[in-house]
Design a protein around this motif. Structure first.
Motif, PDB file in Angstrom:
ATOM      1  N   LYS A 105     -45.571  -7.844   1.609  1.00 51.16           N
ATOM      2  CA  LYS A 105     -45.734  -8.390   0.264  1.00 51.16           C
ATOM      3  C   LYS A 105     -46.481  -7.357  -0.576  1.00 51.16           C
ATOM      4  CE  LYS A 105     -46.063 -13.017   2.071  1.00 51.16           C
ATOM      5  NZ  LYS A 105     -47.030 -13.858   2.731  1.00 51.16           N
ATOM      6  N   LEU A 106     -46.093  -7.260  -1.853  1.00 50.89           N
ATOM      7  CA  LEU A 106     -46.741  -6.334  -2.772  1.00 50.89           C
ATOM      8  C   LEU A 106     -47.217  -7.065  -4.012  1.00 50.89           C
ATOM      9  CD1 LEU A 106     -44.184  -3.371  -2.777  1.00 50.89           C
ATOM     10  CD2 LEU A 106     -46.148  -3.726  -1.253  1.00 50.89           C
ATOM     11  N   VAL A 107     -48.428  -6.758  -4.431  1.00 51.67           N
ATOM     12  CA  VAL A 107     -48.941  -7.177  -5.726  1.00 51.67           C
ATOM     13  C   VAL A 107     -49.010  -5.898  -6.555  1.00 51.67           C
ATOM     14  CG1 VAL A 107     -50.967  -8.020  -6.972  1.00 51.67           C
ATOM     15  CG2 VAL A 107     -50.183  -9.191  -4.904  1.00 51.67           C
ATOM     16  N   ILE A 108     -48.298  -5.912  -7.691  1.00 52.94           N
ATOM     17  CA  ILE A 108     -48.172  -4.711  -8.507  1.00 52.94           C
ATOM     18  C   ILE A 108     -48.922  -4.872  -9.821  1.00 52.94           C
ATOM     19  CG2 ILE A 108     -46.550  -3.208  -9.728  1.00 52.94           C
ATOM     20  CD1 ILE A 108     -44.511  -3.771  -7.550  1.00 52.94           C
ATOM     21  N   THR A 109     -49.751  -3.863 -10.100  1.00 51.78           N
ATOM     22  CA  THR A 109     -50.473  -3.751 -11.361  1.00 51.78           C
ATOM     23  C   THR A 109     -50.218  -2.345 -11.898  1.00 51.78           C
ATOM     24  OG1 THR A 109     -52.508  -2.878 -10.375  1.00 51.78           O
ATOM     25  CG2 THR A 109     -52.292  -5.276 -10.467  1.00 51.78           C
ATOM     26  N   GLY A 110     -50.555  -2.103 -13.159  1.00 51.13           N
ATOM     27  CA  GLY A 110     -50.439  -0.738 -13.666  1.00 51.13           C
ATOM     28  C   GLY A 110     -49.699  -0.617 -14.980  1.00 51.13           C
ATOM     29  N   VAL A 111     -49.282   0.613 -15.246  1.00 50.40           N
ATOM     30  CA  VAL A 111     -48.597   0.955 -16.489  1.00 50.40           C
ATOM     31  C   VAL A 111     -47.407   1.855 -16.161  1.00 50.40           C
ATOM     32  CG1 VAL A 111     -50.682   0.762 -17.892  1.00 50.40           C
ATOM     33  CG2 VAL A 111     -50.130   2.956 -16.861  1.00 50.40           C
ATOM     34  N   LEU A 112     -46.512   1.896 -16.975  1.00 50.10           N
ATOM     35  CA  LEU A 112     -46.148   1.017 -18.062  1.00 50.10           C
ATOM     36  C   LEU A 112     -45.188  -0.046 -17.536  1.00 50.10           C
ATOM     37  CD1 LEU A 112     -45.531   3.609 -20.906  1.00 50.10           C
ATOM     38  CD2 LEU A 112     -47.258   1.850 -20.902  1.00 50.10           C
ATOM     39  N   SER A 113     -45.318  -1.239 -18.082  1.00 51.60           N
ATOM     40  CA  SER A 113     -44.472  -2.347 -17.623  1.00 51.60           C
ATOM     41  C   SER A 113     -42.998  -1.979 -17.667  1.00 51.60           C
ATOM     42  CB  SER A 113     -44.690  -3.593 -18.498  1.00 51.60           C
ATOM     43  OG  SER A 113     -46.035  -3.954 -18.521  1.00 51.60           O
ATOM     44  N   GLN A 114     -42.564  -1.376 -18.775  1.00 52.94           N
ATOM     45  CA  GLN A 114     -41.139  -1.094 -18.960  1.00 52.94           C
ATOM     46  C   GLN A 114     -40.692   0.185 -18.269  1.00 52.94           C
ATOM     47  OE1 GLN A 114     -43.446  -0.585 -21.395  1.00 52.94           O
ATOM     48  NE2 GLN A 114     -42.702   0.797 -22.970  1.00 52.94           N
ATOM     49  N   HIS A 115     -41.586   0.899 -17.641  1.00 48.92           N
ATOM     50  CA  HIS A 115     -41.220   2.138 -16.946  1.00 48.92           C
ATOM     51  C   HIS A 115     -41.513   2.008 -15.451  1.00 48.92           C
ATOM     52  CE1 HIS A 115     -40.154   4.432 -20.492  1.00 48.92           C
ATOM     53  NE2 HIS A 115     -41.266   4.061 -21.067  1.00 48.92           N
ATOM     54  N   SER A 116     -42.583   2.598 -15.015  1.00 46.01           N
ATOM     55  CA  SER A 116     -42.870   2.701 -13.585  1.00 46.01           C
ATOM     56  C   SER A 116     -43.105   1.351 -12.912  1.00 46.01           C
ATOM     57  CB  SER A 116     -44.063   3.624 -13.352  1.00 46.01           C
ATOM     58  OG  SER A 116     -43.741   4.935 -13.764  1.00 46.01           O
ATOM     59  N   VAL A 117     -43.735   0.416 -13.600  1.00 47.62           N
ATOM     60  CA  VAL A 117     -43.942  -0.906 -12.996  1.00 47.62           C
ATOM     61  C   VAL A 117     -42.594  -1.565 -12.751  1.00 47.62           C
ATOM     62  CG1 VAL A 117     -44.865  -3.235 -13.407  1.00 47.62           C
ATOM     63  CG2 VAL A 117     -46.275  -1.220 -13.912  1.00 47.62           C
ATOM     64  N   ASP A 118     -41.739  -1.558 -13.758  1.00 46.92           N
ATOM     65  CA  ASP A 118     -40.429  -2.193 -13.656  1.00 46.92           C
ATOM     66  C   ASP A 118     -39.579  -1.585 -12.536  1.00 46.92           C
ATOM     67  OD1 ASP A 118     -38.162  -3.879 -14.910  1.00 46.92           O
ATOM     68  OD2 ASP A 118     -37.330  -1.844 -14.988  1.00 46.92           O
ATOM     69  N   VAL A 119     -39.380  -0.283 -12.562  1.00 47.96           N
ATOM     70  CA  VAL A 119     -38.473   0.343 -11.598  1.00 47.96           C
ATOM     71  C   VAL A 119     -39.038   0.277 -10.182  1.00 47.96           C
ATOM     72  CG1 VAL A 119     -39.249   2.739 -11.882  1.00 47.96           C
ATOM     73  CG2 VAL A 119     -36.879   2.267 -11.268  1.00 47.96           C
ATOM     74  N   THR A 120     -40.352   0.365 -10.032  1.00 47.29           N
ATOM     75  CA  THR A 120     -40.952   0.269  -8.700  1.00 47.29           C
ATOM     76  C   THR A 120     -40.827  -1.148  -8.160  1.00 47.29           C
ATOM     77  OG1 THR A 120     -42.452   2.112  -9.157  1.00 47.29           O
ATOM     78  CG2 THR A 120     -43.092   0.595  -7.392  1.00 47.29           C
ATOM     79  N   ALA A 121     -41.042  -2.151  -9.001  1.00 43.49           N
ATOM     80  CA  ALA A 121     -40.892  -3.548  -8.561  1.00 43.49           C
ATOM     81  C   ALA A 121     -39.447  -3.838  -8.155  1.00 43.49           C
ATOM     82  CB  ALA A 121     -41.333  -4.499  -9.673  1.00 43.49           C
ATOM     83  N   ARG A 122     -38.508  -3.364  -8.943  1.00 43.24           N
ATOM     84  CA  ARG A 122     -37.094  -3.581  -8.613  1.00 43.24           C
ATOM     85  C   ARG A 122     -36.731  -2.928  -7.273  1.00 43.24           C
ATOM     86  NH1 ARG A 122     -33.442  -4.538 -13.389  1.00 43.24           N
ATOM     87  NH2 ARG A 122     -34.825  -5.031 -15.114  1.00 43.24           N
ATOM     88  N   MET A 123     -37.177  -1.696  -7.082  1.00 45.71           N
ATOM     89  CA  MET A 123     -36.885  -0.989  -5.837  1.00 45.71           C
ATOM     90  C   MET A 123     -37.548  -1.683  -4.656  1.00 45.71           C
ATOM     91  SD  MET A 123     -35.223   1.589  -4.672  1.00 45.71           S
ATOM     92  CE  MET A 123     -35.197   3.053  -3.693  1.00 45.71           C
ATOM     93  N   ALA A 124     -38.788  -2.114  -4.823  1.00 47.81           N
ATOM     94  CA  ALA A 124     -39.503  -2.810  -3.748  1.00 47.81           C
ATOM     95  C   ALA A 124     -38.739  -4.060  -3.324  1.00 47.81           C
ATOM     96  CB  ALA A 124     -40.915  -3.169  -4.195  1.00 47.81           C
ATOM     97  N   ALA A 125     -38.276  -4.829  -4.293  1.00 48.73           N
ATOM     98  CA  ALA A 125     -37.502  -6.038  -3.975  1.00 48.73           C
ATOM     99  C   ALA A 125     -36.201  -5.666  -3.268  1.00 48.73           C
ATOM    100  CB  ALA A 125     -37.213  -6.831  -5.245  1.00 48.73           C
ATOM    101  N   SER A 126     -35.552  -4.615  -3.724  1.00 47.78           N
ATOM    102  CA  SER A 126     -34.303  -4.172  -3.091  1.00 47.78           C
ATOM    103  C   SER A 126     -34.529  -3.702  -1.659  1.00 47.78           C
ATOM    104  CB  SER A 126     -33.664  -3.049  -3.913  1.00 47.78           C
ATOM    105  OG  SER A 126     -33.282  -3.527  -5.186  1.00 47.78           O
ATOM    106  N   LEU A 127     -35.723  -3.214  -1.375  1.00 47.44           N
ATOM    107  CA  LEU A 127     -36.065  -2.774  -0.019  1.00 47.44           C
ATOM    108  C   LEU A 127     -36.534  -3.918   0.868  1.00 47.44           C
ATOM    109  CD1 LEU A 127     -37.918   0.545  -0.919  1.00 47.44           C
ATOM    110  CD2 LEU A 127     -35.682   0.320   0.226  1.00 47.44           C
ATOM    111  N   GLY A 128     -36.631  -5.123   0.297  1.00 47.05           N
ATOM    112  CA  GLY A 128     -36.983  -6.295   1.102  1.00 47.05           C
ATOM    113  C   GLY A 128     -38.426  -6.755   1.008  1.00 47.05           C
TER     114      GLY A 128
END
Length: 183
Positions: A105-128
């Protein structure tokens, strides 16, 4: 299995005027609350550092603004993952490091929501990974689209979180997550 905290790109570079107006002025204070809670529980913490390759970027290594903000500065034993793209998983050891730490499980904080937060969260979910993005411990900046329409940072943030919630992550507040952590 455990829950890891990711603090993405919280470097002084985010305060550079080139980014424009930002929302969530209290985001770093909320990130600090997460960091204290994770440290107190001995849970895994990962600091994601943007190491830009763009000429003149405030995120470029060697620039004064490249440093982590003091409020979320890593301490001995906390993993720092340098990245040169928006995605914290691309070209890094993050996925292997998370698995080694037993994090599912991951809890994600940081910047920018529309850049690194978004793409990292999407990839994390895709990785399971089970992903939670913290709405008030992330921040966006204003954007002007290709039509010339200006989008205030609050709107960019809200829309980004809505897209993440639709398919990739739970969206929660600092209060919600920290209350459940101590319960």
């Amino acid at each position: 299995m455990s829950t890891a905290l990711l603090i993405i790109d919280v470097q002084y570079a985010i305060d550079h005027p080139k980014w424009g107006q930002r929302n969530n002025a209290g985001a770093e204070a909320n990130m600090a609350k997460f960091l204290a809670a994770w440290r107190g529980q001995g849970m895994p913490v990962f600091h994601i550092r943007h190491d830009s390759r763009e000429d003149g970027s405030p995120y470029a290594p060697g620039q004064p603004l490249h440093a982590f903000k003091d409020v979320v500065k890593p301490v001995m034993g906390e993993r720092v993952v340098g990245k040169s793209t928006n995605n914290a998983f691309v070209g890094t050891s993050l996925e292997a490091d998370l698995k080694k730490a037993g994090a599912d499980k991951l809890v994600i904080t940081g910047v920018l929501s529309q850049h690194s937060v978004d793409v990292t969260a999407r990839m994390a979910a895709s990785l399971g990974f089970n992903v939670t993005v913290i709405s008030d411990a992330t921040a966006a900046v204003e954007v002007t689209d290709e039509r010339g329409k200006h989008w205030p940072a609050d709107d960019v943030h809200a829309l980004t979180l809505a897209h993440l919630k639709a398919d990739y992550a739970a969206i929660k507040s600092t209060t919600e997550v920290l209350a459940n952590l101590t319960a």
